[in-house]
Design a protein around this motif. Structure first.
Motif, PDB file in Angstrom:
ATOM      1  N   HIS A   1       0.826  -1.206   0.000  1.00 57.62           N
ATOM      2  CA  HIS A   1       0.000   0.000   0.000  1.00 57.62           C
ATOM      3  C   HIS A   1       0.866   1.265   0.000  1.00 57.62           C
ATOM      4  N   TYR A   2       1.823   1.329   0.943  1.00 60.99           N
ATOM      5  CA  TYR A   2       2.622   2.567   1.059  1.00 60.99           C
ATOM      6  C   TYR A   2       3.629   2.725  -0.073  1.00 60.99           C
ATOM      7  N   MET A   3       4.046   1.598  -0.688  1.00 60.01           N
ATOM      8  CA  MET A   3       4.991   1.720  -1.805  1.00 60.01           C
ATOM      9  C   MET A   3       4.294   2.086  -3.103  1.00 60.01           C
ATOM     10  N   VAL A   4       3.094   1.542  -3.293  1.00 65.29           N
ATOM     11  CA  VAL A   4       2.473   1.653  -4.631  1.00 65.29           C
ATOM     12  C   VAL A   4       1.230   2.543  -4.634  1.00 65.29           C
ATOM     13  N   LEU A   5       0.345   2.362  -3.648  1.00 61.51           N
ATOM     14  CA  LEU A   5      -0.976   2.995  -3.743  1.00 61.51           C
ATOM     15  C   LEU A   5      -1.095   4.340  -3.038  1.00 61.51           C
ATOM     16  N   ALA A   6      -0.322   4.545  -1.967  1.00 59.29           N
ATOM     17  CA  ALA A   6      -0.528   5.746  -1.137  1.00 59.29           C
ATOM     18  C   ALA A   6      -0.390   7.025  -1.966  1.00 59.29           C
ATOM     19  N   LYS A   7      -1.350   7.928  -1.797  1.00 57.90           N
ATOM     20  CA  LYS A   7      -1.324   9.180  -2.578  1.00 57.90           C
ATOM     21  C   LYS A   7      -0.185  10.058  -2.086  1.00 57.90           C
ATOM     22  N   GLU A   8       0.081   9.959  -0.775  1.00 55.22           N
ATOM     23  CA  GLU A   8       1.149  10.771  -0.179  1.00 55.22           C
ATOM     24  C   GLU A   8       2.294   9.822   0.191  1.00 55.22           C
ATOM     25  N   LYS A   9       3.514  10.152  -0.185  1.00 58.38           N
ATOM     26  CA  LYS A   9       4.654   9.273   0.140  1.00 58.38           C
ATOM     27  C   LYS A   9       5.072   9.523   1.593  1.00 58.38           C
ATOM     28  N   ILE A  10       5.073   8.470   2.383  1.00 62.42           N
ATOM     29  CA  ILE A  10       5.417   8.598   3.800  1.00 62.42           C
ATOM     30  C   ILE A  10       6.636   7.704   4.071  1.00 62.42           C
ATOM     31  N   PRO A  11       7.846   8.275   4.055  1.00 58.64           N
ATOM     32  CA  PRO A  11       9.051   7.444   4.184  1.00 58.64           C
ATOM     33  C   PRO A  11       9.052   6.591   5.452  1.00 58.64           C
ATOM     34  N   TYR A  12       8.521   7.124   6.554  1.00 62.09           N
ATOM     35  CA  TYR A  12       8.522   6.343   7.794  1.00 62.09           C
ATOM     36  C   TYR A  12       7.732   5.037   7.617  1.00 62.09           C
ATOM     37  N   ALA A  13       6.580   5.133   6.963  1.00 62.09           N
ATOM     38  CA  ALA A  13       5.736   3.945   6.784  1.00 62.09           C
ATOM     39  C   ALA A  13       6.428   2.933   5.866  1.00 62.09           C
ATOM     40  N   VAL A  14       7.035   3.428   4.784  1.00 59.36           N
ATOM     41  CA  VAL A  14       7.719   2.524   3.856  1.00 59.36           C
ATOM     42  C   VAL A  14       8.866   1.818   4.590  1.00 59.36           C
ATOM     43  N   GLU A  15       9.622   2.581   5.388  1.00 60.39           N
ATOM     44  CA  GLU A  15      10.756   2.014   6.118  1.00 60.39           C
ATOM     45  C   GLU A  15      10.263   0.967   7.127  1.00 60.39           C
ATOM     46  N   ARG A  16       9.218   1.328   7.875  1.00 63.33           N
ATOM     47  CA  ARG A  16       8.723   0.401   8.907  1.00 63.33           C
ATOM     48  C   ARG A  16       8.289  -0.930   8.294  1.00 63.33           C
ATOM     49  N   TYR A  17       7.475  -0.871   7.217  1.00 59.68           N
ATOM     50  CA  TYR A  17       6.963  -2.114   6.652  1.00 59.68           C
ATOM     51  C   TYR A  17       8.038  -2.853   5.848  1.00 59.68           C
ATOM     52  N   SER A  18       9.052  -2.118   5.352  1.00 62.30           N
ATOM     53  CA  SER A  18      10.175  -2.799   4.678  1.00 62.30           C
ATOM     54  C   SER A  18      10.969  -3.603   5.699  1.00 62.30           C
ATOM     55  N   VAL A  19      11.214  -3.003   6.865  1.00 64.72           N
ATOM     56  CA  VAL A  19      11.985  -3.700   7.900  1.00 64.72           C
ATOM     57  C   VAL A  19      11.227  -4.949   8.348  1.00 64.72           C
ATOM     58  N   GLU A  20       9.923  -4.795   8.591  1.00 60.76           N
ATOM     59  CA  GLU A  20       9.128  -5.949   9.034  1.00 60.76           C
ATOM     60  C   GLU A  20       9.101  -7.037   7.954  1.00 60.76           C
ATOM     61  N   THR A  21       8.978  -6.609   6.698  1.00 56.78           N
ATOM     62  CA  THR A  21       8.945  -7.580   5.594  1.00 56.78           C
ATOM     63  C   THR A  21      10.261  -8.333   5.509  1.00 56.78           C
ATOM     64  N   ARG A  22      11.366  -7.609   5.653  1.00 56.72           N
ATOM     65  CA  ARG A  22      12.678  -8.285   5.610  1.00 56.72           C
ATOM     66  C   ARG A  22      12.819  -9.285   6.760  1.00 56.72           C
ATOM     67  N   ARG A  23      12.318  -8.922   7.934  1.00 54.02           N
ATOM     68  CA  ARG A  23      12.379  -9.865   9.074  1.00 54.02           C
ATOM     69  C   ARG A  23      11.626 -11.151   8.752  1.00 54.02           C
ATOM     70  N   ILE A  24      10.438 -10.975   8.163  1.00 53.69           N
ATOM     71  CA  ILE A  24       9.598 -12.141   7.843  1.00 53.69           C
ATOM     72  C   ILE A  24      10.264 -12.999   6.765  1.00 53.69           C
ATOM     73  N   LEU A  25      10.808 -12.328   5.730  1.00 51.49           N
ATOM     74  CA  LEU A  25      11.470 -13.081   4.657  1.00 51.49           C
ATOM     75  C   LEU A  25      12.664 -13.854   5.219  1.00 51.49           C
ATOM     76  N   GLY A  26      13.392 -13.222   6.139  1.00 53.73           N
ATOM     77  CA  GLY A  26      14.549 -13.879   6.757  1.00 53.73           C
ATOM     78  C   GLY A  26      14.122 -15.111   7.545  1.00 53.73           C
ATOM     79  N   LEU A  27      13.035 -14.967   8.288  1.00 59.01           N
ATOM     80  CA  LEU A  27      12.530 -16.105   9.074  1.00 59.01           C
ATOM     81  C   LEU A  27      12.152 -17.275   8.166  1.00 59.01           C
ATOM     82  N   LEU A  28      11.421 -16.970   7.086  1.00 59.81           N
ATOM     83  CA  LEU A  28      10.987 -18.036   6.175  1.00 59.81           C
ATOM     84  C   LEU A  28      12.181 -18.691   5.484  1.00 59.81           C
ATOM     85  N   ASP A  29      13.143 -17.847   5.078  1.00 60.01           N
ATOM     86  CA  ASP A  29      14.310 -18.374   4.368  1.00 60.01           C
ATOM     87  C   ASP A  29      15.108 -19.314   5.275  1.00 60.01           C
TER      88      ASP A  29
END
Ligand SMILES: N[C@@H](CCC(=O)N[C@@H](CS)C(=O)NCC(=O)O)C(=O)O
Length: 205
Positions: free
Chosen positions: A112-140
């Motif tokens: 949502h924050y990378m593609v759809l959000a009308k307003e770019k919010i770097p904090y939100a992109v950073e937060r969900y990127s970090v969480e996504t990387r954690r999850i990908l690391g766990l699965l890997d």
């Protein structure tokens, strides 16, 4: 006959893939969320929250929303892709809850924050990127030790696959996650998965 109300979305793909894997006859009813069909009265009668997927089972009269609840319903109805008892069943439940409560929301918000959000919010992109990387690391790390998420191929793998494809399609690189990529390629090559990923539309719209 099972009726599937869905669109080309990660949660919807779970159900078309499961129906294809289980060999259950079903009728697909596309609900175009881009056109707002999920908020029309006819669909809201099936799911008042206005979210896909939903199934309606003519044989039992059951109308069911929540993709992982649907996966469990179908697995128990067919005795496929879920052990009937034992530790493996509990671990598959763990993965289903993890997917619904952690992976899905984090990946969804990142998209949502990378593609759809009308307003770019770097904090939100950073937060969900970090969480996504954690999850990908766990699965890997987990998939470096086993072929599938738990035991043999199950509804836990199906619940995760569509969401990881969603990341791949949004150009989020999974290249460093070698075991995860190996698992994705294994699942993607299953004929039932290929068929399920084309429901309701042949290409992602
Ligand atoms: N927890 C629900 C989430 C369903 C969901 O978020 N569906 C999305 C598509 S993947 C949707 O219908 N979005 C339309 C909207 O929220 O307006 C499930 O697992 O089925």
């Amino acid at each position: 006959m099972i009726h599937l109300y869905s669109f080309n979305t990660p949660n919807s793909y779970k159900i078309s893939i499961a129906l294809e894997e289980m060999g259950l006859p079903y009728q697909s009813h596309p609900v175009d969320v881009r056109q707002g069909q999920h908020m029309q009265e006819e669909f809201l009668q099936l799911n008042p929250l206005g979210k896909v997927p939903v199934i309606r089972d003519d044989d039992t009269g059951m109308v069911l929303a929540e993709s992982n609840a649907i996966l469990l319903y179908l697995a128990e109805r067919t005795h496929q892709l879920l052990p009937s008892d034992g530790p493996s069943r509990a671990l598959i439940f763990k993965w289903l809850f993890f997917q619904a409560s952690t992976l899905g929301p984090m990946f969804g918000e990142l998209g949502h924050y990378m593609v759809l959000a009308k307003e770019k919010i770097p904090y939100a992109v950073e937060r969900y990127s970090v969480e996504t990387r954690r999850i990908l690391g766990l699965l890997d790390e987990h998939l470096a030790k086993c072929e599938f998420l738990e035991g043999s191929y199950s509804i836990a793998d199906i619940a995760h696959f569509g969401w990881l494809e969603f990341l791949r399609q949004r150009g989020i690189p999974l290249g460093e996650c070698k075991s995860l990529t190996r698992w994705m390629d294994t699942i993607a090559s299953r004929p039932a998965v290929m068929r399920g990923m084309r429901i309701p539309l042949p290409v992602r719209g």
